[in-house]
Write a protein that holds these residues in place. Structure first.
Motif, PDB file in Angstrom:
ATOM      1  N   ILE A   1       0.858  -1.185   0.000  1.00 22.19           N
ATOM      2  CA  ILE A   1       0.000   0.000   0.000  1.00 22.19           C
ATOM      3  C   ILE A   1       0.893   1.232   0.000  1.00 22.19           C
ATOM      4  N   GLN A   2       0.843   2.015  -1.069  1.00 21.23           N
ATOM      5  CA  GLN A   2       1.673   3.219  -1.170  1.00 21.23           C
ATOM      6  C   GLN A   2       1.063   4.360  -0.363  1.00 21.23           C
ATOM      7  N   GLY A   3       1.950   5.216   0.142  1.00 19.73           N
ATOM      8  CA  GLY A   3       1.485   6.385   0.888  1.00 19.73           C
ATOM      9  C   GLY A   3       0.890   6.048   2.223  1.00 19.73           C
ATOM     10  N   ALA A   4       1.363   4.945   2.831  1.00 19.67           N
ATOM     11  CA  ALA A   4       0.835   4.515   4.121  1.00 19.67           C
ATOM     12  C   ALA A   4       1.929   3.814   4.916  1.00 19.67           C
ATOM     13  N   LEU A   5       1.731   3.728   6.218  1.00 28.27           N
ATOM     14  CA  LEU A   5       2.665   3.034   7.107  1.00 28.27           C
ATOM     15  C   LEU A   5       1.880   2.140   8.056  1.00 28.27           C
ATOM     16  N   GLU A   6       2.488   1.026   8.422  1.00 26.28           N
ATOM     17  CA  GLU A   6       1.881   0.155   9.424  1.00 26.28           C
ATOM     18  C   GLU A   6       2.247   0.665  10.811  1.00 26.28           C
ATOM     19  N   SER A   7       1.272   0.833  11.652  1.00 26.74           N
ATOM     20  CA  SER A   7       1.526   1.288  13.016  1.00 26.74           C
ATOM     21  C   SER A   7       2.001   0.127  13.885  1.00 26.74           C
ATOM     22  N   SER A   8       2.524   0.460  15.039  1.00 28.07           N
ATOM     23  CA  SER A   8       2.873  -0.570  16.016  1.00 28.07           C
ATOM     24  C   SER A   8       1.608  -1.293  16.446  1.00 28.07           C
ATOM     25  N   ASN A   9       1.716  -2.601  16.720  1.00 35.98           N
ATOM     26  CA  ASN A   9       0.536  -3.343  17.194  1.00 35.98           C
ATOM     27  C   ASN A   9       0.402  -3.303  18.716  1.00 35.98           C
ATOM     28  N   VAL A  10       1.250  -2.507  19.368  1.00 33.44           N
ATOM     29  CA  VAL A  10       1.155  -2.339  20.820  1.00 33.44           C
ATOM     30  C   VAL A  10      -0.073  -1.488  21.137  1.00 33.44           C
ATOM     31  N   GLN A  11      -0.903  -1.962  22.064  1.00 31.36           N
ATOM     32  CA  GLN A  11      -2.081  -1.217  22.496  1.00 31.36           C
ATOM     33  C   GLN A  11      -1.764  -0.537  23.829  1.00 31.36           C
ATOM     34  N   PRO A  12      -1.532   0.771  23.805  1.00 29.43           N
ATOM     35  CA  PRO A  12      -1.052   1.484  25.001  1.00 29.43           C
ATOM     36  C   PRO A  12      -1.914   1.287  26.239  1.00 29.43           C
ATOM     37  N   VAL A  13      -3.241   1.342  26.092  1.00 33.01           N
ATOM     38  CA  VAL A  13      -4.119   1.221  27.256  1.00 33.01           C
ATOM     39  C   VAL A  13      -3.957  -0.151  27.904  1.00 33.01           C
ATOM     40  N   LEU A  14      -3.914  -1.205  27.078  1.00 32.20           N
ATOM     41  CA  LEU A  14      -3.757  -2.558  27.605  1.00 32.20           C
ATOM     42  C   LEU A  14      -2.388  -2.745  28.253  1.00 32.20           C
ATOM     43  N   GLU A  15      -1.363  -2.177  27.632  1.00 31.99           N
ATOM     44  CA  GLU A  15      -0.011  -2.303  28.184  1.00 31.99           C
ATOM     45  C   GLU A  15       0.109  -1.572  29.517  1.00 31.99           C
ATOM     46  N   MET A  16      -0.506  -0.397  29.610  1.00 35.57           N
ATOM     47  CA  MET A  16      -0.463   0.349  30.865  1.00 35.57           C
ATOM     48  C   MET A  16      -1.220  -0.396  31.961  1.00 35.57           C
ATOM     49  N   SER A  17      -2.376  -0.970  31.601  1.00 35.58           N
ATOM     50  CA  SER A  17      -3.138  -1.752  32.576  1.00 35.58           C
ATOM     51  C   SER A  17      -2.336  -2.961  33.041  1.00 35.58           C
ATOM     52  N   HIS A  18      -1.662  -3.603  32.088  1.00 33.46           N
ATOM     53  CA  HIS A  18      -0.836  -4.768  32.422  1.00 33.46           C
ATOM     54  C   HIS A  18       0.323  -4.352  33.325  1.00 33.46           C
ATOM     55  N   MET A  19       0.913  -3.183  33.051  1.00 31.06           N
ATOM     56  CA  MET A  19       2.019  -2.701  33.869  1.00 31.06           C
ATOM     57  C   MET A  19       1.569  -2.482  35.313  1.00 31.06           C
ATOM     58  N   ILE A  20       0.361  -1.910  35.482  1.00 28.09           N
ATOM     59  CA  ILE A  20      -0.161  -1.675  36.832  1.00 28.09           C
ATOM     60  C   ILE A  20      -0.376  -3.002  37.555  1.00 28.09           C
ATOM     61  N   GLU A  21      -0.909  -3.994  36.836  1.00 29.76           N
ATOM     62  CA  GLU A  21      -1.130  -5.317  37.444  1.00 29.76           C
ATOM     63  C   GLU A  21       0.183  -5.952  37.881  1.00 29.76           C
ATOM     64  N   VAL A  22       1.193  -5.869  37.005  1.00 28.14           N
ATOM     65  CA  VAL A  22       2.495  -6.458  37.327  1.00 28.14           C
ATOM     66  C   VAL A  22       3.132  -5.734  38.505  1.00 28.14           C
ATOM     67  N   GLN A  23       3.017  -4.388  38.534  1.00 28.53           N
ATOM     68  CA  GLN A  23       3.585  -3.619  39.633  1.00 28.53           C
ATOM     69  C   GLN A  23       2.935  -3.991  40.964  1.00 28.53           C
ATOM     70  N   ARG A  24       1.610  -4.153  40.961  1.00 21.71           N
ATOM     71  CA  ARG A  24       0.905  -4.533  42.190  1.00 21.71           C
ATOM     72  C   ARG A  24       1.307  -5.935  42.631  1.00 21.71           C
ATOM     73  N   ALA A  25       1.435  -6.841  41.662  1.00 25.18           N
ATOM     74  CA  ALA A  25       1.848  -8.208  42.002  1.00 25.18           C
ATOM     75  C   ALA A  25       3.261  -8.211  42.572  1.00 25.18           C
ATOM     76  N   TYR A  26       4.134  -7.391  41.998  1.00 22.40           N
ATOM     77  CA  TYR A  26       5.521  -7.309  42.474  1.00 22.40           C
ATOM     78  C   TYR A  26       5.553  -6.786  43.909  1.00 22.40           C
ATOM     79  N   GLU A  27       4.766  -5.743  44.176  1.00 23.48           N
ATOM     80  CA  GLU A  27       4.721  -5.179  45.525  1.00 23.48           C
ATOM     81  C   GLU A  27       4.133  -6.186  46.515  1.00 23.48           C
ATOM     82  N   GLY A  28       3.146  -6.989  46.045  1.00 27.80           N
ATOM     83  CA  GLY A  28       2.570  -8.001  46.915  1.00 27.80           C
ATOM     84  C   GLY A  28       3.586  -9.067  47.295  1.00 27.80           C
TER      85      GLY A  28
END
Length: 244
Positions: A195-222
Motif C-alpha cells: 500500500i503506497q502512501g501509508a505506514l503500518e503502526s505498532s501493534n502495541v495497544q497502550p491502554v492494555l499495556e499500561m493496565s498490564h504494567m499496573i497489574e504487574v507492579q501490584r503483584a511485584y509489591e505483593g
C-alpha cells in the motif's frame, strides 16, 4: 532460606523481567510496524518431602522460559508520502547494511537520499527482487508503488520491491532502527500486497499495556510484602529460639 521464600523470589524475578518487556513495548508504541513482545512462563511443581510436612503437597516455582513476538498486523495509516509503503499480510522488506549483509523490516518509512537512492530513515538501501538498490533520476516524477511492489515513474518501471517471508517468524531478532535479523533463509512472497502512501503502526495497544504494567507492579509489591513479612517472621523465630 525457606522454600516459601525461594518460591516468592522466583515469582518476583519473573515479574521484574515482565516489567522490562512491558516498558520496552510502551517505549515503541509509536514505532512504525513494531511488534509487541510477551513473556512465556512455566511453573515447576515439586512435591513436598513427606505427608507430615506443614508445606502444601505441591510447590510451584515460576520461571520465564522465552520471549515471543505478537505478530498481529498493526493498523495501516495513510501518510500521503509517495515514498512510504506498508505491507498488508505476510512479508518483510529487504534492507542492505553498509557491510553488505541483509536485514528485514515491515517499516516502510522510506525516503530518498541525495543520490536519488530509496533508503530507510537510517540511510540503508531498500532492495528489489533483483537484489539491487533503487535509484531515481532527477527526471523521474510521479513515483508509484503497485500492489505487487513494482516501482514506476513517468519514465517507466524501475524494479520491484523485494518482499520475503520466513517459516519461523519468532526466530527474527529485533535490532536498532526497526530492523530484524535471522540466520534463516528468506522465501519470496509470491503475491505481496503493498500500500503506497501509508505506514503500518505498532501493534502495541497502550491502554492494555499500561493496565498490564499496573497489574504487574501490584503483584511485584505483593510479593515484596510477603518476603518482608517472611523475613520478619524468621528473625522473630530466631530471637525466640536462640540462646538467651
Amino acid at each position: 532460606m525457606e522454600t516459601s521464600s525461594y518460591i516468592a523470589l522466583s515469582r518476583q524475578g519473573a515479574l521484574r523481567r515482565e516489567m522490562d518487556v512491558i516498558a520496552h513495548n510502551i517505549a515503541n508504541m509509536n514505532t512504525s510496524a513494531f511488534k509487541g513482545v510477551k513473556l512465556m512462563f512455566v511453573e515447576h511443581l515439586v512435591k513436598s518431602a513427606n505427608d507430615t510436612s506443614l508445606m502444601p503437597t505441591k510447590l510451584a516455582f515460576t520461571r520465564d522460559v522465552a520471549e515471543y513476538k505478537d505478530l498481529s498486523e498493526g493498523q495501516i495509516r495513510e501518510t500521503g508520502d509517495p515514498l512510504h509503503a506498508a505491507i498488508r499480510g505476510d512479508g518483510y522488506f529487504v534492507i542492505q547494511l553498509p557491510n553488505g549483509t541483509q536485514r528485514y523490516t515491515r517499516d516502510g518509512n522510506f525516503t530518498m537520499d541525495p543520490t536519488g537512492q530509496l533508503v530507510t530513515q537510517s540511510g540503508n538501501p531498500v532492495l528489489t527482487t533483483a537484489g539491487a538498490p533503487v535509484f531515481f533520476s532527477p527526471q523521474d516524477t510521479k513515483i508509484t508503488f503497485a500492489a505487487d511492489g513494482t516501482i514506476s515513474t513517468n519514465n517507466g518501471q524501475l524494479g520491484k520491491l523485494q518482499v520475503v517471508r520466513f517459516s519461523d517468524e519468532q526466530a527474527l531478532r529485533h535490532e536498532a532502527g526497526g530492523l530484524m535479523s535471522t540466520d534463516a533463509t528468506p522465501q519470496q512472497v509470491a503475491r505481496p500486497h503493498i500500500i503506497q502512501g501509508a505506514l503500518e503502526s505498532s501493534n502495541v495497544q497502550p491502554v492494555l499495556e499500561m493496565s498490564h504494567m499496573i497489574e504487574v507492579q501490584r503483584a511485584y509489591e505483593g510479593v515484596k510484602a510477603f518476603i518482608d513479612a517472611e523475613d520478619q517472621r524468621q528473625r522473630k523465630m530466631i530471637e525466640q529460639l536462640g540462646p538467651k
